[in-house]
Scaffold this motif. Structure first.
Motif, PDB file in Angstrom:
ATOM      1  N   ILE A  38      50.560  35.740  41.689  1.00  8.86           N
ATOM      2  CA  ILE A  38      49.414  36.550  41.275  1.00  8.86           C
ATOM      3  C   ILE A  38      48.153  35.875  41.791  1.00  8.86           C
ATOM      4  CG2 ILE A  38      48.159  37.519  39.323  1.00  8.86           C
ATOM      5  CD1 ILE A  38      50.737  37.469  37.727  1.00  8.86           C
ATOM      6  N   LEU A  86      50.848  40.081  43.491  1.00 10.51           N
ATOM      7  CA  LEU A  86      49.955  40.883  42.663  1.00 10.51           C
ATOM      8  C   LEU A  86      48.542  40.339  42.766  1.00 10.51           C
ATOM      9  CD1 LEU A  86      52.869  41.244  41.369  1.00 10.51           C
ATOM     10  CD2 LEU A  86      51.674  41.722  39.220  1.00 10.51           C
ATOM     11  N   GLN A 113      57.102  36.141  41.593  1.00  9.39           N
ATOM     12  CA  GLN A 113      55.791  36.772  41.765  1.00  9.39           C
ATOM     13  C   GLN A 113      54.722  35.708  41.988  1.00  9.39           C
ATOM     14  OE1 GLN A 113      54.538  39.400  38.595  1.00  9.39           O
ATOM     15  NE2 GLN A 113      56.582  40.233  38.296  1.00  9.39           N
ATOM     16  N   ASP A 147      54.980  50.041  41.762  1.00 13.37           N
ATOM     17  CA  ASP A 147      54.018  48.951  41.629  1.00 13.37           C
ATOM     18  C   ASP A 147      54.186  48.264  40.277  1.00 13.37           C
ATOM     19  OD1 ASP A 147      52.935  49.350  44.108  1.00 13.37           O
ATOM     20  OD2 ASP A 147      51.212  50.507  43.400  1.00 13.37           O
TER      21      ASP A 147
END
Length: 370
Positions: A140, A178, A138, A259
């Motif tokens: 962010i 994200l 991920q 999500d």
């Protein structure tokens, strides 16, 4: 080595309890307690404690196999003087086998824990192209902020940067992107805005819209902090704790089913006890990102490792202690991500009173320079 034979007692713990996961936490506590007593201690001093250890561990349903052997042995004593090897005639050796990645059967369901890597990115539009993102699960983007009651893209630069981060998924298909709300100093109105149910709903809808518009994969909330003081001058109130829970409820309601929803958590007992309703929040989120860094800084009265993995007698705050605290609150280990800071803190004008490895302990106030 020209040493005589050493009598070594080895405890091999066969984890055979049928309710393995239920007992693992208590078993781990017992192991940690006794390992501090046993490791690097003469055998004769331990004889009485061995029986008590076996009794406690067997009560949990663990089988204890006790064996003895004679061999030449040298140990590395990191508890008193880490630069010296010492030899001992009689020694207790406790072997602990801790599965970091494991699979087991519980209620006929297969549980597998796989480590993941999350990176917060606060750079510009182009810099992201310079990184090899293989192994990153991920990214962010940090940070977006509130504009009245809604999550907002601050300016054109933010928009272009987020677009290019999302574009990285073309080269890294498994990558998730994200957005993040807040950060240190970035959530000035959060307590006031999120005190209203209407505002929480409007925020959740605006978040879902941004995720869809930019083809992102979720949001990470970095409100520092609900219910307790954070950035100087930012308001907070005890009701933040319950309001944060409903904020999570509304986000889960309006975001798409797949999500990702996560939040950053302060790694302190003050945060654990006052900021989050863990039993209500954790079933609704994917994970919690522990801020296991900045343990020491300009406000500290002694020096220490600011992003320590483990605790010791000089430093109780660490990733280890934070994980243990969350597990005691019922949080699943698979939902806990620890944060590692890729920066250092230096200290000046400090009396060097005691040193063990790289940890200093002193009674004088210190000045930290990031």
């Amino acid at each position: 080595l020209d040493s005589d034979s050493v009598d070594v007692v080895v405890f091999c713990l066969a984890l055979m309890a049928p309710n393995y996961l239920d007992h693992l936490k208590e078993g781990h506590r017992i192991l940690r307690t006794y390992s501090k007593m046993f490791i690097c201690q003469p055998y004769k001093k331990m004889e009485g404690k061995i029986d008590k250890f076996k009794s406690e561990i067997e009560e949990l349903g663990f089988s204890v196999d006790h064996k003895t052997s004679s061999q030449k042995f040298v140990y590395f004593d990191c508890t008193k003087n880490w630069v010296k090897f010492k030899k001992m005639k009689k020694l207790i050796l406790l072997l602990l086998f801790i599965p970091l990645v494991f699979s087991c059967s519980l209620d006929s369901k297969e549980i597998e824990i796989k480590p993941q890597v999350i990176a917060y990115y606060a750079g510009d539009e182009k810099s992201i192209d310079e990184f090899d993102l293989n192994g990153v699960d991920q990214i962010i983007y940090s940070f977006l902020h509130l504009k009245e009651n809604k999550l907002a893209i601050d300016d054109k630069r933010d928009s272009l940067t987020l677009v290019n981060i999302v574009n990285q998924k073309k080269n890294y298909p498994k990558l998730k992107v994200l957005v993040s709300l807040g950060g240190w100093g970035g959530c000035e109105t959060c307590s006031d805005i999120f005190s209203s149910e209407k505002s929480r709903i409007e925020f959740a809808i605006s978040t879902a819209d941004i995720i869809e518009l930019f083809n992102a994969d979720g949001i990470d909330l970095d409100w520092e902090y609900p219910g307790i003081s954070g950035y100087p001058g930012h308001s907070y109130m005890p009701e933040d704790r319950e309001n944060f829970t409903d904020l999570i409820v509304q986000l889960r309601k309006y975001m798409e089913k797949d999500d990702i929803l996560s939040f950053a958590a302060g790694a302190s007992n003050r945060f654990f006890e006052n900021s989050i309703e863990w039993d209500k929040v954790m079933p609704l989120v994917d994970n919690v990102n522990l801020m296991t860094y900045d343990f020491y800084g300009s406000g500290s009265t002694k020096t220490g490792h600011h992003t320590a993995l483990s605790s010791n007698e000089f430093q109780d705050r660490s990733a280890e202690s934070s994980i243990e605290a969350l597990m005691n609150l019922g949080v699943k280990p698979s939902q806990i991500f620890i944060g590692g800071a890729f920066y250092i803190k230096t200290f000046k004008n400090v009396a060097n009173m005691y040193m063990i490895l790289l940890t200093l302990s002193c009674a004088n106030p210190v000045r930290s320079v990031d």
